[in-house]
Motif scaffolding. Structure first.
Motif, PDB file in Angstrom:
ATOM      1  N   TRP A 158       0.814  -1.218   0.000  1.00  0.00           N
ATOM      2  CA  TRP A 158       0.000   0.000   0.000  1.00  0.00           C
ATOM      3  C   TRP A 158       0.849   1.269   0.000  1.00  0.00           C
ATOM      4  N   TYR A 159       2.164   1.141   0.043  1.00  0.00           N
ATOM      5  CA  TYR A 159       3.026   2.272   0.367  1.00  0.00           C
ATOM      6  C   TYR A 159       3.972   2.626  -0.778  1.00  0.00           C
ATOM      7  N   GLY A 160       4.392   3.875  -0.769  1.00  0.00           N
ATOM      8  CA  GLY A 160       5.336   4.321  -1.782  1.00  0.00           C
ATOM      9  C   GLY A 160       6.197   5.457  -1.267  1.00  0.00           C
ATOM     10  N   PHE A 161       7.255   5.763  -2.012  1.00  0.00           N
ATOM     11  CA  PHE A 161       8.161   6.849  -1.670  1.00  0.00           C
ATOM     12  C   PHE A 161       8.527   7.612  -2.935  1.00  0.00           C
ATOM     13  N   LEU A 162       8.772   8.891  -2.764  1.00  0.00           N
ATOM     14  CA  LEU A 162       9.130   9.756  -3.881  1.00  0.00           C
ATOM     15  C   LEU A 162      10.130  10.797  -3.409  1.00  0.00           C
ATOM     16  N   MET A 163      11.170  11.027  -4.210  1.00  0.00           N
ATOM     17  CA  MET A 163      12.071  12.151  -3.953  1.00  0.00           C
ATOM     18  C   MET A 163      12.783  12.507  -5.251  1.00  0.00           C
ATOM     19  N   THR A 164      13.255  13.740  -5.324  1.00  0.00           N
ATOM     20  CA  THR A 164      14.015  14.205  -6.482  1.00  0.00           C
ATOM     21  C   THR A 164      15.348  14.743  -6.006  1.00  0.00           C
ATOM     22  N   GLN A 165      16.402  14.281  -6.637  1.00  0.00           N
ATOM     23  CA  GLN A 165      17.762  14.655  -6.240  1.00  0.00           C
ATOM     24  C   GLN A 165      18.432  15.406  -7.378  1.00  0.00           C
ATOM     25  N   PHE A 166      18.936  16.596  -7.088  1.00  0.00           N
ATOM     26  CA  PHE A 166      19.651  17.393  -8.073  1.00  0.00           C
ATOM     27  C   PHE A 166      21.159  17.198  -7.898  1.00  0.00           C
ATOM     28  N   PRO A 167      21.932  17.513  -8.930  1.00  0.00           N
ATOM     29  CA  PRO A 167      23.386  17.385  -8.820  1.00  0.00           C
ATOM     30  C   PRO A 167      23.928  18.143  -7.606  1.00  0.00           C
ATOM     31  N   GLY A 168      24.836  17.500  -6.873  1.00  0.00           N
ATOM     32  CA  GLY A 168      25.405  18.090  -5.670  1.00  0.00           C
ATOM     33  C   GLY A 168      24.693  17.685  -4.400  1.00  0.00           C
ATOM     34  N   GLU A 169      23.501  17.128  -4.529  1.00  0.00           N
ATOM     35  CA  GLU A 169      22.756  16.650  -3.367  1.00  0.00           C
ATOM     36  C   GLU A 169      22.963  15.134  -3.230  1.00  0.00           C
ATOM     37  N   ARG A 170      22.817  14.628  -2.032  1.00  0.00           N
ATOM     38  CA  ARG A 170      22.993  13.188  -1.806  1.00  0.00           C
ATOM     39  C   ARG A 170      21.837  12.654  -0.959  1.00  0.00           C
ATOM     40  N   THR A 171      20.650  13.148  -1.265  1.00  0.00           N
ATOM     41  CA  THR A 171      19.468  12.784  -0.483  1.00  0.00           C
ATOM     42  C   THR A 171      19.204  11.285  -0.521  1.00  0.00           C
ATOM     43  N   LEU A 172      19.302  10.701  -1.692  1.00  0.00           N
ATOM     44  CA  LEU A 172      19.016   9.274  -1.836  1.00  0.00           C
ATOM     45  C   LEU A 172      20.028   8.431  -1.077  1.00  0.00           C
ATOM     46  N   GLN A 173      21.292   8.801  -1.201  1.00  0.00           N
ATOM     47  CA  GLN A 173      22.333   8.047  -0.500  1.00  0.00           C
ATOM     48  C   GLN A 173      22.132   8.125   1.019  1.00  0.00           C
ATOM     49  N   LYS A 174      21.739   9.285   1.520  1.00  0.00           N
ATOM     50  CA  LYS A 174      21.474   9.427   2.954  1.00  0.00           C
ATOM     51  C   LYS A 174      20.278   8.582   3.380  1.00  0.00           C
TER      52      LYS A 174
END
Length: 272
Positions: free
Chosen positions: A193-209
């Motif tokens: 039932w669940y999902g996740f969404l994010m957008t990462q621009f160059p220089g950011e490391r949101t996904l890796q974190k």
């Protein structure tokens, strides 16, 4: 004899170009539907298929989408819907990446999975679908597993990469290559039932974190299941993010993750 542009202008209804006239132009001038669409958009004519876009996207926006190249990594539950929506939106070039063929267990949720496509490469099915949905869109099929060894070549000249993977390890490799090439990355994931969404621009490391303490090979979908509706919802949100990034409009989910709970219908932002 009139040239292509003159012929199109003579047949346009105000600034709208009907599909029948696009097809006639392609046959008459021995060019592709893609070339007809490009000529129209560059000269102030809007293919009629996009007329319902125009209250939110102007003609210049539509031309930007036509000139854009987007890579979709994974052509399964998320990827099939993403490819479909990008093609209908008018994104001109889609790179579709997936090594797999369709199996019966894909048919409950994957848009491209039909009985006649069982055993067929997912990227081949994607190419056939896009050709039927919007022949002005060029789909480049890559029937390989994405990885560090080929990722740079696959993402060459792409404006955005879209994560439709089910492997955390490969997802992190995709994020690293996007960093190296300065390509924005739109991430989506599903599980039950669940999902996740994010957008990462160059220089950011949101996904890796976000995945720093999770070394599993596969995501939670292996344990929580994959219904028909969750990938459709998350894929649509990913395409909305892609559209915003390509057109530099709106507010993408930067440095945060949108947690989607369709069971209790709750959307929560997680700061990253």
């Amino acid at each position: 004899m009139p040239d292509l542009l003159t012929w199109l202008k003579e047949r346009a209804k105000d600034d709208l170009l009907l599909w029948a006239d696009q097809l006639s132009a392609a046959n008459r001038f021995k060019v592709s539907i893609r070339e007809v669409e490009g000529t129209a958009l560059k000269n102030g004519l809007l293919p009629a298929r996009y007329q319902r876009n125009r209250n939110m996207l102007n003609l210049d926006d539509q031309l930007k989408l036509y000139n854009s190249k987007v890579a979709v990594i994974g052509c399964g539950g998320l990827g099939g819907y993403i490819i479909e929506e990008l093609a209908r939106l008018g994104v001109g070039t889609i790179v579709a990446v997936d090594p797999d063929v369709f199996e019966e267990h894909n048919m409950n949720r994957q848009l491209l999975a039909t009985p006649d496509f069982l055993g067929i490469k997912k990227v081949a099915a994607a190419a056939r679908r896009v050709d039927r949905v919007n022949p002005a869109v060029e789909l480049l099929p890559v029937g390989l597993a994405f990885g560090l060894d080929n990722g740079t070549r696959i993402l060459e000249n792409c404006h955005v990469a879209v994560d439709a993977l089910d492997s955390i390890a490969v997802r992190l490799e995709l994020a690293e290559i996007c960093q190296q090439l300065s390509i924005p990355l739109v991430h989506g994931a599903i599980a039950g039932w669940y999902g996740f969404l994010m957008t990462q621009f160059p220089g950011e490391r949101t996904l890796q974190k976000f995945f720093a303490h999770n070394s599993q090979e596969s995501g939670l979908e292996k344990h929580l299941g994959n219904p028909s509706f969750t990938p459709a919802v998350v894929a649509s949100l990913e395409v909305a993010e892609v559209c915003k990034v390509l057109l530099n409009q709106g507010t993408p989910t930067r440095r945060r993750c949108l947690s989607i709970d369709l069971y209790d219908m709750e959307f929560v932002e997680i700061e990253c």
